[in-house]
Enzyme design. Structure first.
Site, PDB file in Angstrom:
ATOM      1  N   SER A  68      55.120  -7.254   5.594  1.00  0.00           N
ATOM      2  CA  SER A  68      54.597  -8.187   4.607  1.00  0.00           C
ATOM      3  C   SER A  68      53.974  -7.420   3.440  1.00  0.00           C
ATOM      4  CB  SER A  68      53.602  -9.145   5.272  1.00  0.00           C
ATOM      5  OG  SER A  68      53.328 -10.234   4.421  1.00  0.00           O
ATOM      6  N   ASP A 206      58.563 -13.885   6.849  1.00  0.00           N
ATOM      7  CA  ASP A 206      57.594 -12.800   6.984  1.00  0.00           C
ATOM      8  C   ASP A 206      57.754 -12.025   8.287  1.00  0.00           C
ATOM      9  OD1 ASP A 206      55.182 -11.298   7.288  1.00  0.00           O
ATOM     10  OD2 ASP A 206      54.147 -12.703   5.973  1.00  0.00           O
TER      11      ASP A 206
END
Length: 395
Positions: A68, A206
């Site tokens: 991320s 993500d």
């Protein structure tokens, strides 16, 4: 050494010429990426004190793993510029976050779609990273994502990109995907065609849902090379953990704040788990649980093999209020996150207690700043050793 000069080449020699395998891992955490950014700026400054002002983080690590926001930092530190040097110095990471986070996370949203449309984030990543592909990173990188169509993690690895061209995606696409946190940013679709004509399609969110702390994945990628008898890693053995030097950087955690309780959660339905004040409990639980389990596993292995000193985890689990959020991108809050990172350097080196699962100060371990200075010296010495041995081998 004079910081204006450097006696080392820019290309890191492979581990086969040295004594250690070096790993850097950077957690996910939205705007809290400022915290590891601050830590890395200090580490890079120490490397520059030892090896000259041209020294960069990418010059010292065999693999850098990032999830991320950690994936963004990883790309910034390893993507090449026109001179084939890192696009960003570590000290530039914080400025990037301060300048761009308010536009990535404007404080307006809807409950019926992702809080943010991601357009600015997508645009700035494409602008900065251009057409740079995974194999062009200046050291090996590992960035996890999760494919919602296949319901399985997809790990973008430099090692695999060099042998499977369909996985050699643009760094901008990889960063957009690994940052697509559920409820915050939209899932991301792209396809990539390899040189052999093989086409892969990706439907990604993500990487934090699979590995918010990517340290174990980074170690796994290296271990696979050892098992495969890659000449760059000969004669290292698969369980030779005393040869691994690992720095794992967290983005802060509100764990000790006691945000939720069973009494509260017992009343939640779908909306309660997805929205509670300014946070998303379901995302908090998954990402924190995964990150802690990775730290716990690595700590067990390194302690069992008497290699505790080779593993440094820097994490602040005392965050409260706005600094614990992933998206409150006000000027004041972003500046407060810089202070969190600076204060974390002055906090004691901590290690997870295998009995309680809590992070506790290490006896006589000093502070994180001192530990990073020691690791910088180890990294510098290792790099010099590899250079010397590689020259001797050639002659």
């Amino acid at each position: 050494m004079d910081r204006t000069t450097s006696s080392l080449p820019q290309i890191q020699r492979p581990p086969t010429y040295g004594n250690l395998i070096t790993v850097l891992s950077i957690d996910g955490g939205g705007i809290r990426g400022i915290i590891p950014g601050t830590i890395l700026a200090f580490l890079e400054s120490q490397l520059q004190e030892l090896d000259g002002e041209d020294a960069r983080i990418a010059d010292y690590f065999d693999v850098i793993g990032g999830t991320s926001t950690g994936g963004l930092v990883t790309a910034m530190l390893t993507a090449p510029n026109e001179n084939n040097r890192p696009l960003f110095a570590a000290q530039d990471v914080t400025a990037f976050y301060l300048d761009n986070c308010p536009k990535i996370f404007p404080q307006m949203w809807s409950v019926f779609r992702p809080k943010y449309n991601g357009k600015y984030l997508h645009g700035i990543l494409r602008e900065k990273l251009g057409e740079t592909r995974l194999h062009q990173a200046l050291t090996n990188v590992v960035i996890p994502t999760f494919d919602v169509k296949q319901l399985q993690p997809i790990i973008f690895s430099s090692f695999e990109a060099k042998t499977t061209s369909a996985m050699d995606a643009r760094l901008s696409d990889i960063c957009i995907a690994t940052s697509a946190a559920p409820t915050y940013l939209p899932a991301y679709y792209f396809k990539n065609e390899g040189e052999d004509g093989d086409v892969r399609e990706f439907n990604l969110i993500d990487g934090g849902v699979a590995a918010n702390n990517p340290a174990l994945i980074a170690i796994r990628e290296l271990t696979k090379r050892v098992f495969g008898e890659n000449p760059d890693f000969f004669p290292i053995k698969p369980m030779d953990y005393c040869r691994f030097l690992v720095i794992s950087l967290g983005t802060g955690s509100p764990k000790k704040e006691m945000k939720y309780s069973a009494k509260m959660a017992a009343k939640w339905g779908v909306m309660g788990w997805l929205l509670n004040g300014s946070s998303t409990p379901l995302v908090d639980v998954f990402t924190q649980a995964g990150a802690d389990m990775v730290d716990f596993h690595i700590a067990v292995v390194f302690q069992a093999l008497k290699s505790e000193s080779n593993y440094l985890r820097i994490q602040d689990d005392t965050l409260t209020g706005a600094v614990a959020s992933v998206d409150i991108a006000t000027k004041k809050n972003l500046e407060n996150l810089v202070k969190v990172g600076e204060e974390l350097l002055k906090k004691p080196v901590s290690r997870i207690n295998l009995e309680t699962g809590l992070s506790e100060p290490v006896a006589n371990g000093g502070i994180n700043e001192e530990a990073l200075k020691k690791f910088a010296k180890l990294l510098s010495d290792e790099r010099k050793l590899r250079q010397e041995r590689s020259l001797n081998t050639k002659t």
